[in-house]
Design an enzyme around this catalytic site. Structure first.
Site, PDB file in Angstrom:
ATOM      1  N   LEU A  19      -2.096 -20.903  46.965  1.00  0.00           N
ATOM      2  CA  LEU A  19      -3.351 -20.318  46.470  1.00  0.00           C
ATOM      3  C   LEU A  19      -3.941 -19.340  47.468  1.00  0.00           C
ATOM      4  O   LEU A  19      -4.426 -18.265  47.096  1.00  0.00           O
ATOM      5  CB  LEU A  19      -4.352 -21.446  46.203  1.00  0.00           C
ATOM      6  CG  LEU A  19      -3.962 -22.369  45.033  1.00  0.00           C
ATOM      7  CD1 LEU A  19      -4.530 -23.755  45.211  1.00  0.00           C
ATOM      8  CD2 LEU A  19      -4.428 -21.765  43.723  1.00  0.00           C
ATOM      9  N   TYR A 171      -7.529 -37.814  50.581  1.00  0.00           N
ATOM     10  CA  TYR A 171      -7.709 -36.440  50.079  1.00  0.00           C
ATOM     11  C   TYR A 171      -8.959 -36.346  49.198  1.00  0.00           C
ATOM     12  O   TYR A 171      -9.778 -35.426  49.335  1.00  0.00           O
ATOM     13  CB  TYR A 171      -6.444 -36.075  49.298  1.00  0.00           C
ATOM     14  CG  TYR A 171      -6.417 -34.709  48.685  1.00  0.00           C
ATOM     15  CD1 TYR A 171      -6.404 -33.561  49.471  1.00  0.00           C
ATOM     16  CD2 TYR A 171      -6.354 -34.557  47.293  1.00  0.00           C
ATOM     17  CE1 TYR A 171      -6.345 -32.298  48.883  1.00  0.00           C
ATOM     18  CE2 TYR A 171      -6.285 -33.317  46.705  1.00  0.00           C
ATOM     19  CZ  TYR A 171      -6.284 -32.185  47.508  1.00  0.00           C
ATOM     20  OH  TYR A 171      -6.226 -30.948  46.929  1.00  0.00           O
ATOM     21  N   LYS A 175     -12.226 -34.090  49.758  1.00  0.00           N
ATOM     22  CA  LYS A 175     -12.588 -33.039  48.808  1.00  0.00           C
ATOM     23  C   LYS A 175     -13.974 -33.277  48.211  1.00  0.00           C
ATOM     24  O   LYS A 175     -14.719 -32.323  47.961  1.00  0.00           O
ATOM     25  CB  LYS A 175     -11.527 -32.943  47.699  1.00  0.00           C
ATOM     26  CG  LYS A 175     -10.184 -32.376  48.180  1.00  0.00           C
ATOM     27  CD  LYS A 175     -10.353 -31.011  48.811  1.00  0.00           C
ATOM     28  CE  LYS A 175      -9.115 -30.144  48.768  1.00  0.00           C
ATOM     29  NZ  LYS A 175      -9.282 -28.909  49.566  1.00  0.00           N
ATOM     30  N   THR A 205       2.045 -25.176  43.415  1.00  0.00           N
ATOM     31  CA  THR A 205       2.299 -24.885  44.829  1.00  0.00           C
ATOM     32  C   THR A 205       3.063 -26.088  45.384  1.00  0.00           C
ATOM     33  O   THR A 205       3.253 -27.074  44.670  1.00  0.00           O
ATOM     34  CB  THR A 205       0.988 -24.735  45.628  1.00  0.00           C
ATOM     35  OG1 THR A 205       0.381 -26.029  45.742  1.00  0.00           O
ATOM     36  CG2 THR A 205       0.011 -23.773  44.966  1.00  0.00           C
TER      37      THR A 205
HETATM   38  P1  NAI Z   1       0.017 -24.850  50.141  1.00  0.00           P
HETATM   39  O1  NAI Z   1       0.659 -25.945  50.904  1.00  0.00           O
HETATM   40  O2  NAI Z   1       0.887 -23.938  49.352  1.00  0.00           O
HETATM   41  O3  NAI Z   1      -0.912 -23.968  51.083  1.00  0.00           O
HETATM   42  C1  NAI Z   1      -1.747 -24.533  52.043  1.00  0.00           C
HETATM   43  C2  NAI Z   1      -1.638 -23.727  53.317  1.00  0.00           C
HETATM   44  O4  NAI Z   1      -2.551 -24.268  54.299  1.00  0.00           O
HETATM   45  C3  NAI Z   1      -0.245 -23.792  53.944  1.00  0.00           C
HETATM   46  O5  NAI Z   1       0.299 -22.497  54.077  1.00  0.00           O
HETATM   47  C4  NAI Z   1      -0.469 -24.477  55.279  1.00  0.00           C
HETATM   48  O6  NAI Z   1       0.389 -24.001  56.318  1.00  0.00           O
HETATM   49  C5  NAI Z   1      -1.933 -24.171  55.556  1.00  0.00           C
HETATM   50  N1  NAI Z   1      -2.523 -25.124  56.512  1.00  0.00           N
HETATM   51  C6  NAI Z   1      -2.369 -26.476  56.504  1.00  0.00           C
HETATM   52  N2  NAI Z   1      -3.010 -27.028  57.542  1.00  0.00           N
HETATM   53  C7  NAI Z   1      -3.598 -26.005  58.215  1.00  0.00           C
HETATM   54  C8  NAI Z   1      -4.412 -25.943  59.374  1.00  0.00           C
HETATM   55  N3  NAI Z   1      -4.731 -27.058  60.055  1.00  0.00           N
HETATM   56  N4  NAI Z   1      -4.868 -24.735  59.799  1.00  0.00           N
HETATM   57  C9  NAI Z   1      -4.524 -23.598  59.109  1.00  0.00           C
HETATM   58  N5  NAI Z   1      -3.733 -23.615  58.022  1.00  0.00           N
HETATM   59  C10 NAI Z   1      -3.282 -24.790  57.572  1.00  0.00           C
HETATM   60  O7  NAI Z   1      -1.041 -25.575  49.145  1.00  0.00           O
HETATM   61  P2  NAI Z   1      -2.054 -25.022  48.054  1.00  0.00           P
HETATM   62  O8  NAI Z   1      -1.858 -25.806  46.835  1.00  0.00           O
HETATM   63  O9  NAI Z   1      -2.020 -23.556  47.994  1.00  0.00           O
HETATM   64  O10 NAI Z   1      -3.455 -25.516  48.674  1.00  0.00           O
HETATM   65  C11 NAI Z   1      -4.533 -24.656  48.981  1.00  0.00           C
HETATM   66  C12 NAI Z   1      -5.826 -25.426  48.799  1.00  0.00           C
HETATM   67  O11 NAI Z   1      -6.037 -25.712  47.415  1.00  0.00           O
HETATM   68  C13 NAI Z   1      -5.864 -26.776  49.508  1.00  0.00           C
HETATM   69  O12 NAI Z   1      -7.146 -26.988  50.052  1.00  0.00           O
HETATM   70  C14 NAI Z   1      -5.613 -27.758  48.390  1.00  0.00           C
HETATM   71  O13 NAI Z   1      -6.119 -29.043  48.667  1.00  0.00           O
HETATM   72  C15 NAI Z   1      -6.355 -27.084  47.261  1.00  0.00           C
HETATM   73  N6  NAI Z   1      -5.985 -27.531  45.918  1.00  0.00           N
HETATM   74  C16 NAI Z   1      -4.783 -27.209  45.382  1.00  0.00           C
HETATM   75  C17 NAI Z   1      -4.474 -27.588  44.093  1.00  0.00           C
HETATM   76  C18 NAI Z   1      -3.219 -27.175  43.432  1.00  0.00           C
HETATM   77  O14 NAI Z   1      -3.085 -27.425  42.203  1.00  0.00           O
HETATM   78  N7  NAI Z   1      -2.274 -26.563  44.127  1.00  0.00           N
HETATM   79  C19 NAI Z   1      -5.398 -28.413  43.299  1.00  0.00           C
HETATM   80  C20 NAI Z   1      -6.647 -28.682  43.953  1.00  0.00           C
HETATM   81  C21 NAI Z   1      -6.918 -28.254  45.217  1.00  0.00           C
END
Ligand code: NAI
Length: 315
Positions: A19, A171, A175, A205
């Site tokens: 995202l 989590y 959140k 993702t």
């Molecule tokens: P993703 O795993 O593709 O991207 C998350 C990114 O955050 C990764 O590139 C990772 O390296 C980075 N990251 C992790 N820890 C970090 C840190 N300590 N410092 C800096 N960067 C860090 O996952 P996604 O799905 O794109 O998640 C993005 C956000 O959306 C998250 O907060 C997730 O909880 C939230 N989310 C996602 C949903 C979904 O359907 N994919 C649903 C609800 C919430």
């Protein structure tokens, strides 16, 4: 055509993948200069790599946008300050902070290790605090010096935090905490012209595929070529761009869920029922037993938020 974010400077945490990547790309396409922050670790937070942030910066530069990579972890208070300083040093100011970085360490509560609890709270809730705290201190100083930036914070929460999901107490607690933090921060920072809103994504993702085997099968289903993909992570980016723009200057302290072609305005805790005693007197446990059972029996069922997935034939 004028770009929505011309002249703005944005930070997106966790922008190397998923995202955050989509959000960083569209912010840049709309004219913002972007700090692409990403630690580059695994979905569980282990490890680190420069590749993901570097690749997104290269993508932005390939269409003539401006971006810089940053590899600090949002979990560290001092490192988070460096993320904010990176925007100011490289691009002269900060207008937009998107707190997006995330990991998962799912486990049933009775088996959850302390480290699994701490690491998830640390990235999501503390990471959101860390980056927002330094950004807000900067904006307050700027405001005192009569340099008004109309700053925007866009935080990321989840259905797991707002509605609950088995195996995600760590989590979900983080959140839900982000939604509560946003509600209060919006009130504190509104007087400085800063708005703070929350988004609730659902997208394909690695967090909804590799990290969540129970969701992997339907999350990985893609529509036939040419049809709209309800779960494309880039679907979220227009909402972030809108909330980051001057058009949204009066939108503050709100929670928006977006899945595919649907967008929700969600409300927080609210009264479902209230009962009082006729006399001014303390309740007895026996009286409460009767009243509470009746209130719970009459309460409407929790809203079914999975309808868009069924409509899209995903399950
Ligand atoms: P993703 O795993 O593709 O991207 C998350 C990114 O955050 C990764 O590139 C990772 O390296 C980075 N990251 C992790 N820890 C970090 C840190 N300590 N410092 C800096 N960067 C860090 O996952 P996604 O799905 O794109 O998640 C993005 C956000 O959306 C998250 O907060 C997730 O909880 C939230 N989310 C996602 C949903 C979904 O359907 N994919 C649903 C609800 C919430």
């Amino acid at each position: 055509m004028a770009k929505l974010l011309e002249g703005k400077v944005a930070i997106v945490t966790g922008a190397g993948r998923g995202l955050g990547r989509g959000e960083a790309l569209l912010l840049a396409k709309e004219g913002a200069k972007v700090v692409v922050n990403d630690l580059g670790g695994g979905f569980d937070g282990a490890g680190a790599a420069a590749g993901p942030a570097d690749e997104v910066v290269a993508e932005i530069k390939s269409f003539g946008g401006e971006a810089v990579a940053n590899y600090e972890s949002v979990t560290d208070f001092k490192a988070a300050k460096k993320i904010i300083e990176c925007a100011i040093e490289k691009f002269g100011k900060l207008n937009i902070l998107v707190n997006n970085a995330g990991i998962l360490r799912d486990r049933m509560f009775f088996n959850m290790e302390e480290e699994e609890w701490d690491s998830v709270l640390s990235v999501h809730l503390k990471g959101t605090f860390n980056c927002s705290r330094h950004a807000c201190a900067y904006w307050r100083e700027e405001h005192k010096a009569e340099r008004v930036h109309e700053g925007k914070i866009i935080n990321t929460t989840s259905d797991a935090g707002l509605l609950g999901n088995v195996g995600q107490t760590n989590y979900g607690a983080a959140k839900a905490g982000i939604a509560a933090l946003t509600n209060i921060l919006a009130r504190e920072m509104g007087r400085y012209g800063i708005s703070c809103n929350v988004i609730v994504p659902v997208a394909r993702t690695r967090l909804t595929t590799d990290a969540t085997p129970s969701m992997k099968a339907f999350m990985e289903k893609t529509p036939p070529p040419g049809e709209f993909d309800m779960l494309d992570p880039e679907n979220m980016a227009p909402l972030v761009v809108y909330l980051a723009s001057d058009n949204a200057k009066d939108i503050n302290g709100q929670v928006f869920r977006l899945v595919g072609n649907k967008v929700w305005l969600l409300g927080g805790w609210h009264t479902i029922d209230m009962q009082g005693k006729e006399e001014k007197a303390r309740w007895t446990p026996e009286e409460l037993d009767k009243v509470i059972k009746e209130m719970v029996r009459k309460a409407p069922p929790q809203e079914d938020m999975t309808a868009p997935f069924r409509e899209a034939g995903l399950f």
